[in-house]
Structure formats: structure tokens, C-alpha cells
Design a protein around this motif. Structure first.
Motif: not given
Length: 194
Positions: A123, A125-126, A159-166
Motif C-alpha cells: 500500500k 503512502e507517500r 501523501n497517497i490516498g487510500n485507494s490510489d495505489r496498491q
């Protein structure tokens, strides 16, 4: 190990994949698959001492990473993936050289969690993108210390949002100085411990 030497010989001169021809890519894919068949660490996520550390990218098929070299006036330098098992954190750092005083870096910090004996869910995050002289970048270790201390950089730092990059990554080969991984987008990564 013969398979390891064959792989390193196959990727030599490809500049992490940037200069790889179709013939090179096929030979490298065969060498990777052969080496993966002899993985000495079948449960890599339990081998934290082997995983821990700074890994330098030797070869990849990731067009996202290799595409950094296609940015005008930018030349892709070293790429590191730094794993901190105690905090379950991965730091991807791509050094970029450009015109004088315009050397930079692109970095992404992520958390990982085990999904199986060899797969981690990742996940992001940044992200930090900026000039090395404004960031004060000297080495991956120092940069990571600054990130972990909560420093905000004079750069594009967000910060990278929760749903952006996984995503996920399978660790398909691991020994004391070489790691092979396969990502959710079909990319292969070959890294050497720094």
C-alpha cells in the motif's frame, strides 16, 4: 551457482532493461525462470535477515520505472528498493541526473503486509519528487532516516490516498545478495543487496 551467474551475465549491459533487445529479454526471462526453480528460500517472508536492507535494481521489465529515463533532460541513475522489516516499510528511490544542479529523485514509501509465504500486499503512502540539492539527498539510508523522522521536504511531497495505489509483489528468489520479484502488473525485478 551457475544459474545465478547466467542471469547476471544475461542482464549485464542492458542498463536495468533500458537497452534490452527482444532477444535479451527472452534470454533473461529464461534465466530468471531457471533460477526461480532453485530458490534457496521458499518462505522468503520468514527470512527477515535476508530481506532487510537496501537493494539496488539490476534489471526490470517495469515500463513505469524505465519510463523515467524518457523524460526530456533526465537520465535514470541508480534505483533502490529499501526494505525495513521491523516497520514493514518499503522505500523505492530512483536517482535522476539532469542538467547541472538539476539532479533529482523520485521516491515512494509504502507499507507491506504478508499475503502468503512469498507474497506481500503493498500500500503506497507517500511520494517525494524533487531536486537532490534542495532535499539534501546524500544516500538512501540518510533519506529514509529523514522520512522516518517525519521531515517534510522542499519538493513535491504528498501523501497517497487510500485507494490510489496498491499492489502486490511475489518474492520468487532470495539469497544473501540477490532477490527476484514479480509484481501485480506483470513486471519482473532483479535486485542485488547493496
Amino acid at each position: 551457482m551457475i544459474g545465478k551467474a547466467s542471469l547476471l551475465e544475461a542482464i549485464a549491459g542492458t542498463n536495468r532493461g533500458l537497452l534490452a533487445t527482444d532477444s535479451d529479454k527472452n534470454a533473461i526471462a529464461v534465466a530468471i525462470a531457471q533460477l526461480e526453480g532453485y530458490n534457496p528460500t521458499p518462505k522468503p517472508l520468514e527470512a527477515t535477515a535476508l530481506l532487510e536492507g537496501n537493494w539496488r535494481l539490476l534489471y526490470t521489465t517495469s515500463q513505469e520505472l524505465l519510463g523515467i529515463d524518457r523524460v526530456p533532460l533526465a537520465k535514470l541513475g541508480q534505483i533502490y528498493q529499501c526494505i525495513r522489516t521491523a516497520t514493514a516499510t518499503i522505500y523505492n528511490i530512483a536517482e535522476i541526473s539532469g542538467l547541472p544542479y538539476l539532479d533529482g529523485l523520485v521516491s515512494v514509501a509504502a507499507r507491506f503486509s504478508p499475503a502468503s509465504e512469498r507474497r506481500v500486499d503493498v500500500k503506497f503512502e507517500r511520494a517525494i519528487i524533487g531536486l537532490t540539492r534542495l532535499i539534501g539527498y546524500q544516500s538512501p539510508d540518510r533519506f529514509i532516516q529523514d522520512i522516518e523522522a517525519g521531515r517534510k521536504f522542499a519538493a513535491i511531497d504528498f501523501n497517497i490516498g487510500n485507494s490510489d495505489r496498491q499492489g502486490w509483489l511475489d518474492i520468487t528468489y532470495l539469497d544473501e545478495d540477490l532477490r527476484i520479484g514479480r509484481g501485480n502488473e506483470g513486471s519482473v525485478f532483479v535486485l542485488a543487496k547493496k
